[in-house]
Enzyme design. Sequence first.
Site, PDB file in Angstrom:
ATOM      1  N   GLY A  33     -23.396 -12.095 -43.452  1.00  0.00           N
ATOM      2  CA  GLY A  33     -24.004 -13.220 -44.162  1.00  0.00           C
ATOM      3  C   GLY A  33     -22.966 -14.178 -44.682  1.00  0.00           C
ATOM      4  N   ASN A  34     -23.400 -15.129 -45.483  1.00  0.00           N
ATOM      5  CA  ASN A  34     -22.469 -16.068 -46.107  1.00  0.00           C
ATOM      6  C   ASN A  34     -22.953 -16.398 -47.514  1.00  0.00           C
ATOM      7  OD1 ASN A  34     -24.137 -18.656 -46.038  1.00  0.00           O
ATOM      8  ND2 ASN A  34     -24.204 -18.008 -43.899  1.00  0.00           N
ATOM      9  N   ARG A  35     -22.168 -17.169 -48.229  1.00  0.00           N
ATOM     10  CA  ARG A  35     -22.429 -17.375 -49.655  1.00  0.00           C
ATOM     11  C   ARG A  35     -23.362 -18.528 -49.981  1.00  0.00           C
ATOM     12  NH1 ARG A  35     -16.873 -17.769 -52.593  1.00  0.00           N
ATOM     13  NH2 ARG A  35     -18.265 -18.192 -54.333  1.00  0.00           N
ATOM     14  N   SER A  36     -23.951 -19.160 -48.978  1.00  0.00           N
ATOM     15  CA  SER A  36     -24.795 -20.316 -49.284  1.00  0.00           C
ATOM     16  C   SER A  36     -26.057 -19.918 -50.060  1.00  0.00           C
ATOM     17  CB  SER A  36     -25.194 -21.015 -47.982  1.00  0.00           C
ATOM     18  OG  SER A  36     -25.981 -22.125 -48.297  1.00  0.00           O
TER      19      SER A  36
END
Length: 231
Positions: A33-36
């Site tokens: 995943g990512n931090r958005s």
Amino acid sequence: ALAVVTKQDLAGLTVAVSTGGTREPIDPVRHLGNRSSGRQGVAVARAAAERGARVRLVAAHVDEGVLTDALHPRIEIARVSTAAELRQSMHAAADGADVVVMVAAVADYRVAQVSDHKLRKEDGAPVLELVENPDILAELVAAREPGQTVVGFAAETADSEDELLERGRRKRSRKAVDLLVVNRVSHDRGFESADNDVTLVDAHDEVVSHAAGSKRLVADTLWNEVVSLRR
Ligand code: CTP
Ligand code: CA
């Protein structure tokens, strides 16, 4: 009593906006995943709706608390998870839209072989083979309908303002978008934070505006620019 009436300068327009961050499965219980947080895209959708547009919002893993800001009679929300799902939903949302804005953080890679069972330590450390995901923004630009405006976002880390602009201009031309919103990020700025610091680069690679402040301010700056370039 005084009522604050927002200028309806997007009335009659249909806009498609993606937000959040995609997740790429590894096994039934894990993902990349990512931090958005999705806050910026939700602000873009909200601002458009309040300015009179009909909004198709495609949201990838946006928390309920953030998504409540998108509850508006003119905003229709579709929830997605992976880049592949976001891709499908955005192509559908872009169909017949006047403006398309890709705010979502799309995973650049997905896992080549998703395991159908939970990976176990006893099987040893896994080596994940990654394959590149399609560039959805590039596809949307290629499929652009006459009169349709396409806007991209780029979160960049840079050591100086010059390097940031250079990266922004290069990405703008590579993506061939009408407008690129270049967001300067670091470990403590951009993602997950309330404020953003952005520079808008147009189709001539000129800097047309700058905004530092709330995500709503950034959103309104984006829409002001879209209105002016569609005139
Ligand atoms: N984007 C997309 N599909 C992808 C990757 C990115 O549509 N597979 C979109 C993002 O939503 C954003 C824009 O492209 O609007 C720029 O994303 P960014 O990650 O900055 O650019 P990349 O082309 O992926 O380049 P890199 O990550 O190497 O900087
Ligand atoms: Ca990327």
